[in-house]
Design a protein around this motif. Sequence first.
Motif, PDB file in Angstrom:
ATOM      1  N   VAL A 179     -24.344  24.317  -3.982  1.00 59.71           N
ATOM      2  CA  VAL A 179     -23.400  24.799  -3.065  1.00 59.71           C
ATOM      3  C   VAL A 179     -22.107  25.390  -3.641  1.00 59.71           C
ATOM      4  N   LYS A 222     -26.332  29.239   4.803  1.00 57.99           N
ATOM      5  CA  LYS A 222     -24.943  28.664   5.308  1.00 57.99           C
ATOM      6  C   LYS A 222     -25.300  27.807   6.339  1.00 57.99           C
ATOM      7  N   ARG A 259     -18.545  27.668  -3.084  1.00 58.26           N
ATOM      8  CA  ARG A 259     -17.542  28.366  -2.115  1.00 58.26           C
ATOM      9  C   ARG A 259     -17.154  29.822  -3.022  1.00 58.26           C
ATOM     10  N   ARG A 266     -16.190  32.166   2.113  1.00 59.93           N
ATOM     11  CA  ARG A 266     -17.331  31.419   2.740  1.00 59.93           C
ATOM     12  C   ARG A 266     -17.978  30.409   1.794  1.00 59.93           C
ATOM     13  N   THR A 267     -18.666  29.569   2.313  1.00 60.90           N
ATOM     14  CA  THR A 267     -19.372  28.564   1.385  1.00 60.90           C
ATOM     15  C   THR A 267     -20.937  28.516   1.664  1.00 60.90           C
ATOM     16  N   PHE A 268     -21.546  28.817   0.667  1.00 60.19           N
ATOM     17  CA  PHE A 268     -23.128  29.032   0.893  1.00 60.19           C
ATOM     18  C   PHE A 268     -24.032  28.221  -0.088  1.00 60.19           C
ATOM     19  N   ALA A 269     -25.299  27.988   0.167  1.00 57.44           N
ATOM     20  CA  ALA A 269     -25.820  27.247  -0.740  1.00 57.44           C
ATOM     21  C   ALA A 269     -27.234  28.308  -1.104  1.00 57.44           C
ATOM     22  N   GLN A 307     -25.860  24.589   6.646  1.00 59.33           N
ATOM     23  CA  GLN A 307     -24.966  23.333   6.727  1.00 59.33           C
ATOM     24  C   GLN A 307     -23.882  23.227   5.958  1.00 59.33           C
ATOM     25  N   GLU A 308     -23.129  24.570   5.983  1.00 53.95           N
ATOM     26  CA  GLU A 308     -21.828  24.665   5.639  1.00 53.95           C
ATOM     27  C   GLU A 308     -20.544  25.289   6.489  1.00 53.95           C
TER      28      GLU A 308
END
Length: 460
Positions: A199, A430, A201, A182-185, A432-433
């Motif tokens: 941000v 998430k 990953r 996943r990619t998260f902020a 905008q990811e």
Amino acid sequence: MRAFKLVAAVAAWGVVASVANAGVPESQAARLGQDLTPLGAEKAGNADGSIPAWTGGLAKAPDGIGFKGDGYYPDPFAGDPVLFTVTKGNADKYADTLTPGQKAMLATYPDYKLNVYQSRRTCALPQAVYDATKKNARTGTLSGGGDSLSGVLMGIPYPLPFDAYEIVWNHNLRYRGYQLRRTFASAAPTREGSFTPIVVRDEAIFDYASPDVKSFEQLDNTSIRYIQQTLSPARRSGQLLLVHETVDPQKGERRSWQYTTGNTSSISRVQRTSAVAYDNPQIYSDAMSTADSFDVFSGPLDHYNWQVLGKEERYVAYNSYKLSAPTLKYTDVLKPGHLNQDLVRYEKHRVWAVEAVLKPTQRHVYHRRVAYFDEDGGNMVGGELYDARGGLWRVQEAQIIQYYDVPTCMNASDVVYDLTEGRYVAQNLKNQEVGINFHATDLKDSVFVPDELRRRVTNR
């Protein structure tokens, strides 16, 4: 509020509570999937019907909601109306169902509110996890003051918990799929609301849930292997973290390595670290959260004495799909003082309330913690964190959704509110990811070793 002391539940199982616990009798394990859900929750609803009966949960993507299997999860309940809104002005009316943390937030922020919706018990897991959970009920043991596990695998380890330690371990080892990317902020807004998202990953293999692991011993005391790489902002880009989480802390501590960017990109900066544990500041939290508050709570339980306060009916952030919508920007979600509460859905659910009091021989910035664990999935859904003087310092909240294609239920995002600073840190955003991938079958064992960090540093 209906509170049920654990001793009453234990009496129902016909067993005796202890910190040296063995599996329950077959007659009790047989209740799983019958009058209890496959994970040990009460299948029936509550007395007034505000909590419905569990009828299987949301085990697949509903038709007609536009689910594409791309890692984004459309809201299956977008048409549900708000039943009522809890505000500072009417909080007394709902006092029995509000947590102390929620009451503190309502008292602190005039515009803070809880929009309460119809309760939907959506949590569902694969049949293999249910089967493993039933086996764990018969064979799982816990000793060593609540830290030494054995005889459990894949499923909820203790679906018929004897004590608080088992409830917390159910959260630590709950099913979250097997291979995940996943990619998260994360963001920590100022009091005025400005922020710079960090941000990240990350990739994980949940060894405890591996279909290839056939025994507890085969885990080699590793429950999760996790690697994280910072993507932005530029000043942090390239930072790396590798963690091997242990199953039994008495047999070995959490193993972690990190690479921190600086004046040099030398691979010699890939170092073993002990900073990713206990009350060390959590990465990307702007010092408003601790390492053991990652995933709301994680790691060993040995710094505290844990006890069950009871089973309670509380408003918790549940089925908050709206908060995770990819149509939103982070500026839509993050507001001064707290999240945009119009995006958070609250429902009444039964939770285990657990208290942790710091042992006299240990140190930690939190002298006392109170945590709430959803009975349906084992997730920690919220908590209060107290300072050495006994004052309420921070409030935790996890926003749970059902990932209906896996299926699994867990926090889509979580937040820690610092009442002293008047700020907060939100993690796992998430919007905008790229979408979360629960089927990252390309992940290999070779990714989760220190040499992988050195390889990534060299290839920067």
